[in-house]
Design an enzyme around this catalytic site. Structure first.
Site, PDB file in Angstrom:
ATOM      1  N   ASP A 433       0.716  -1.212  -0.202  1.00  0.00           N
ATOM      2  CA  ASP A 433       0.172  -0.186   0.451  1.00  0.00           C
ATOM      3  C   ASP A 433       1.173   1.353   0.003  1.00  0.00           C
ATOM      4  O   ASP A 433       1.988   1.001   0.063  1.00  0.00           O
ATOM      5  CB  ASP A 433      -1.265  -0.149   1.196  1.00  0.00           C
ATOM      6  CG  ASP A 433      -1.955   1.101   1.125  1.00  0.00           C
ATOM      7  OD1 ASP A 433      -2.427   1.491  -0.313  1.00  0.00           O
ATOM      8  OD2 ASP A 433      -2.881   0.751   2.160  1.00  0.00           O
ATOM      9  N   GLU A 436       3.306   5.153  -4.686  1.00  0.00           N
ATOM     10  CA  GLU A 436       2.900   5.657  -5.550  1.00  0.00           C
ATOM     11  C   GLU A 436       4.056   6.018  -5.370  1.00  0.00           C
ATOM     12  O   GLU A 436       4.693   6.387  -6.897  1.00  0.00           O
ATOM     13  CB  GLU A 436       2.027   7.079  -5.053  1.00  0.00           C
ATOM     14  CG  GLU A 436       0.833   6.839  -5.596  1.00  0.00           C
ATOM     15  CD  GLU A 436       0.055   5.875  -3.989  1.00  0.00           C
ATOM     16  OE1 GLU A 436      -0.572   5.078  -4.213  1.00  0.00           O
ATOM     17  OE2 GLU A 436       0.854   6.419  -3.224  1.00  0.00           O
ATOM     18  N   ASP A 507      -8.440   3.730  -3.306  1.00  0.00           N
ATOM     19  CA  ASP A 507      -9.559   4.143  -2.685  1.00  0.00           C
ATOM     20  C   ASP A 507     -11.099   4.397  -2.863  1.00  0.00           C
ATOM     21  O   ASP A 507     -11.251   5.924  -3.347  1.00  0.00           O
ATOM     22  CB  ASP A 507      -8.883   5.482  -1.247  1.00  0.00           C
ATOM     23  CG  ASP A 507      -7.705   3.945  -0.611  1.00  0.00           C
ATOM     24  OD1 ASP A 507      -8.108   2.872  -0.885  1.00  0.00           O
ATOM     25  OD2 ASP A 507      -7.196   4.714  -0.538  1.00  0.00           O
TER      26      ASP A 507
END
Length: 921
Positions: A433, A436, A507
């Protein structure tokens, strides 16, 4: 979990009974993270900066061109239908990104021709024609039709260091792929950007999401091609958004390299692309079951309670996810005391319930002397650095953090080894997670562009960060759990990451709009080589109504990856101290929604053999598990823009309800097929739109005619019960074939040949006879499979069923027929015949499904046909053939007449055997 600090925390509100009521997003919340400003392409400069070919040289796999302004170009032929185009400065080294997995290609045979205006390369499938002045590339099929070509006005080149390509298009050309994008299926007319972005609560207007796949498919005049722009920098795609005559793509920096693949079928293009960048691994079977998650399960006991409730309610479940709450102060590769003092004991408890655990892993390592990860990484200088060589520090969940330099192999090896903290405690999967990578304390919510990774700036490495992390995480299984199939879930990807990880689309929100985005998004992700994809069922941000949750789970169980996930509360989002906020489990929405949820979750488990085999196919050639209808039916123009339907595997079509309050669905049935309503058995011709009535408990679902869909008995988790009887759900108008592969579902032993492969074939020989046969190709797995139950729809009552000389026994129920080999049962109301066949049956199994009188009439017609054949033979065959045919015809006529005169109940199956033999002859 997964959030960005673009969301401002706000006060805790009373949650009681309102926790499950849909709420509007608080006004303090920004929908998505900001990104760096876009670099626009100056088209006027591109128009002026024309390149010309000055010389050409033939090389082993294509040609090398010298151009003006000190440029060079290469056209390389990787296969008969795959070409690589590169434009560089003279002397610049040609480099592939990490996405290119296959670098070894057998150069195809090709011819090179040159005249004053053009240079031509020709293979058996495509022609590449290079225009010398201005320099441009055109691709043609073997018939000489233009597939795709440079736009002469703008062409290709570099504008202030930005590589660009302009291509001509026609008004009807459609575009698909581009990885994870919002909006509809067909991307024509859209402006697309690729820069991995923490896009919490994204909407249909969000341009930058979590994943970058610079690959797209063009469909022009029902012929498909693909272009992979092999550039990891931030890139842009104007897909006929400015003109109906051209589209273009460019990047902020880097090299101009693209691969061109010709179909002409969409599936051919996807297969070539995944041959280039890699296919998914064969997954562990448990990963295909239902996953339950929530950011905010605070303790091991809370998760145990969730698992216990699933088991008490007999709702199947295979995995639970451990979000950041399981860590010690959000430190990666630690266990927090508040979560569990004994993680191994906790995982043992889950194992006893047949549930696997998937632990979240964040790349930001807390800057904290005494924390083992920080100390080891600092000592070995494993961190990404500022330009001055000092470790870059950014704020994420644990506070000030440093980030592993995944561009370096030794760092990836260290990261893989570090998973022992999780895997030694019994964790079964890893969830990457915040990769990025997300950073809280910068305006762009990621790192500065000059942070260094290996020999790359962050501007180049950013979109590949998660890819390199996935390589390391995949290796963690080899190191810590050898021979165990990995399961790595990731929020971010680059092209080729499908080799290492499963994608969930970040999300999303608990809104009808988000539900509507899901199908076209997953369909395009699948066309981009990523077969294992799913979305947070019910939506992550906010909370769904019961109706929305019901509609979402109906669809979600038919997505390749099925996980229910939610944030830690709709009106208390990001208050990490909040407790006792209801999750998004099926029983939170009342009994009706719970029953609907259970019904469809059980369907997924019944379909597990079908789903697992779809993944095996994906691992071989990149075939998406979830497909847009255009993938199979590109000749049908009505499928080209179809957003809200998809194929689940090869044979099942799903048409989810995505509108609030809707109780019906307009369903398009592609032409060239008949379609069977899964619930009613009603048969529909293709090429039409029908209205399907669908109350809240009904998902419109259809099966292709002439298909076999394998089912099994419901389990509470995969592996709970051995597969002993395989149900073959068959709709056969003419004939159907299905190849079934079975292995242990958990280890890598199949790579050493430990699997079984069997092909089933069902043919309708005529109006009264069906024949089933199996062919075993590989039998090297020790299977528990004992029998197949063939479920044959829409047939008349059977007269008898036989294999070889043995009659099968008629029984009186579905349960009885499944339990007894060499038996059959006919459901008169449903017009369905069940036949249970031993797995080692050597003979064809023949089902006679017509009455005795009709059978006699057909025998009489056979006799008449033989009489006609005799007359024909006497005049049209040679003397030798006449004698042979006469003799045979007389023999057959006499044999059939004798049987016909004496036919009775006892010897009717013998008569059938004679008819079979005659038909074979």
């Amino acid at each position: 979990m997964s959030k960005s600090k673009t969301l401002t925390s706000f006060a805790v509100a009373s949650m009681a009974a309102t926790a499950l009521i849909p709420t509007a997003a608080p006004q303090q919340v920004e929908a998505v993270a900001d990104t760096y400003p876009e670099k626009e392409l100056d088209k006027s400069k591109a128009e002026k900066e024309k390149l010309q070919v000055q010389s050409v040289n033939t090389v082993e796999n294509g040609i090398e061109l010298s151009l003006n302004d000190d440029y060079q170009a290469f056209i390389r032929l990787k296969a008969e239908d795959l070409a690589k185009v590169t434009l560089l400065k003279q002397g610049e080294k040609e480099e592939d990104t990490i996405a290119v997995d296959n670098k070894e290609w057998d150069t195809p045979s090709f011819e090179v021709e040159e005249d004053e205006e053009t240079i031509t390369l020709k293979t058996s499938e495509i022609t590449v024609k290079i225009h010398k002045e201005p320099f441009g590339v055109k691709f043609l099929d073997k018939e000489g039709n233009v597939i795709n070509e440079d736009n002469e006005q703008y062409g290709m080149g570099y504008e202030e260091g930005k590589p660009y390509v302009f291509r001509n298009t026609t008004e009807q050309e459609a575009f698909y792929g581009f990885g994870e994008q919002t909006g509809g299926l067909n991307k024509r007319g859209e402006s697309i950007g690729m820069w991995n972005n923490d896009a919490y609560d994204y909407s249909k207007d969000t341009k930058y999401l979590y994943t970058t796949v610079p690959f797209f498919i063009g469909l022009k005049e029902e012929k498909a091609y693909g272009i992979f722009f092999d550039n990891s920098h931030r890139s842009y795609y104007e897909m006929a958004s400015e003109s109906d005559d051209y589209y273009y793509f460019y990047a902020n920096d880097g090299q101009l390299t693209y691969y061109f693949a010709y179909g002409p079928e969409v599936e051919d293009v996807v297969e070539r692309y995944t041959e280039l960048t890699g296919t998914v691994q064969r997954p562990p079977k448990w990963s295909l079951g239902l996953h339950q998650s929530k950011w905010g399960y605070k303790t091991a006991d809370e998760i145990k309670g969730i698992v216990d409730t699933y088991r008490e309610k007999d709702i199947p479940l295979d995995a639970v996810h451990l979000d950041i709450d399981h860590m010690n102060g959000f430190r990666n590769f630690t266990w927090g005391e508040d979560f569990t003092k004994d993680p191994a004991q906790f995982n043992e408890y889950l194992d006893e319930q047949g549930v696997q655990s998937v632990a979240v892993s964040d790349p930001g390592i807390k800057k904290d002397p005494g924390y083992h990860m920080y100390d080891e990484g600092t000592e070995k200088e494993y961190w990404a650095t500022n330009p001055d060589g000092s470790p870059y520090v950014g704020e994420v969940w644990p506070g000030d953090s440093v980030f592993p330099d995944f561009a370096r192999e030794e760092v990836r090896d260290w990261w893989a080894d570090s998973h022992d903290v999780l895997m030694d405690a019994g964790v079964d999967g890893v969830w990457n997670d915040m990769n990025e990578p997300a950073v809280f304390d910068t305006p762009t919510k990621t790192q500065p562009l000059d942070v260094q990774y290996g020999d790359m700036d962050h501007s180049e490495f950013h979109n590949m960060f998660a890819h390199y992390e996935a390589i390391a995480t995949d290796k963690a299984f080899d190191v810590n759990q050898p021979n165990k199939r990995p399961f790595v879930l990731t929020r971010d990807m680059y092209a080729g990451s499908q080799k290492y990880a499963t994608l969930w689309t970040g999300d999303n929100a608990s809104t009808w709009e988000a539900l509507q985005m899901t199908t076209p998004m997953n369909n395009n992700v699948g066309l981009s080589g990523i077969s294992f994809v799913g979305n947070d069922i019910g939506g992550f941000a906010k909370r769904p109504s019961g109706e929305l949750f019901a509609r979402w789970i109906q669809m979600g169980v038919f997505n390749p990856f099925a996980r229910i996930h939610a944030d830690n509360g709709s009106t208390v989002a990001f208050d990490t101290e909040a407790k006792d906020i209801p999750g998004q489990e099926p029983w939170q929405y009342g009994q009706d929604v719970e029953d609907i949820s259970k019904k469809y979750i059980e369907m997924r488990y019944k379909l597990m053999p079908y789903l697992y085999n779809a993944f095996i196919q994906a691992s071989k050639d990149g075939t998406p598990v979830q497909q847009p209808l255009v993938y199979q039916f590109q000749e049908d123009e009505k499928t080209h823009n179809l957003d809200q339907q998809f194929m689940f595997g090869d044979s099942m079509m799903v048409a989810p309800i995505v509108e609030e309050g809707a109780n019906s669905k307009e369903v398009y049935l592609p032409e060239g097929q008949q379609w069977i309503d899964y619930w009613t058995g009603e048969v529909h011709d293709g090429g039409q739109t029908i209205t399907k009535e669908a109350d809240l408990s009904t998902l419109p679902l259809y099966v292709k005619q002439d298909s076999i869909v394998p089912h099994r008995n419901v389990q509470q988790y995969t592996g709970e019960k051995q597969l002993q009887n395989l149900l073959l759900d068959a709709h056969v108008k003419n004939e159907s074939t299905y190849t079934f592969i079975e292995d242990d579902g958990s280890t890598e032993d199949y790579k050493d040949g430990e699997y079984n492969e069997t092909t089933f074939h069902i043919e309708k020989k005529n109006d009264f006879m069906y024949r089933f046969k199996q062919e075993k190709h590989v039998t090297d797995y020790d299977s528990e499979l004992e029998s197949y139950t063939l479920k044959l729809h829409d047939v008349e009552a059977p007269k008898f069923v036989r294999a070889g000389g043995a009659l099968y026994k008629e029984v009186t129920s579905v349960e009885e027929v499944k339990a007894q080999q060499e038996s059959y049962y006919y459901d008169e109301e449903a017009k369905t015949l069940y036949t249970t066949i031993p797995a080692d049956e050597q003979h064809h199994v023949t089902m006679f499904v017509d009455g005795k009188e009709n059978l006699k009439k057909r025998i009489q017609k056979k006799i008449e046909k033989f009489e006609q054949l005799k007359d024909q033979n006497s005049t049209s065959l040679s003397s030798w053939n006449q004698e042979t045919s006469f003799s045979f015809a007389q023999h057959v006529r006499q044999k059939v007449k004798e049987r016909f005169r004496s036919v009775g109940v006892r010897d009717e199956h013998d008569l059938a055997r004679d008819i079979e033999e005659l038909m074979e002859d």
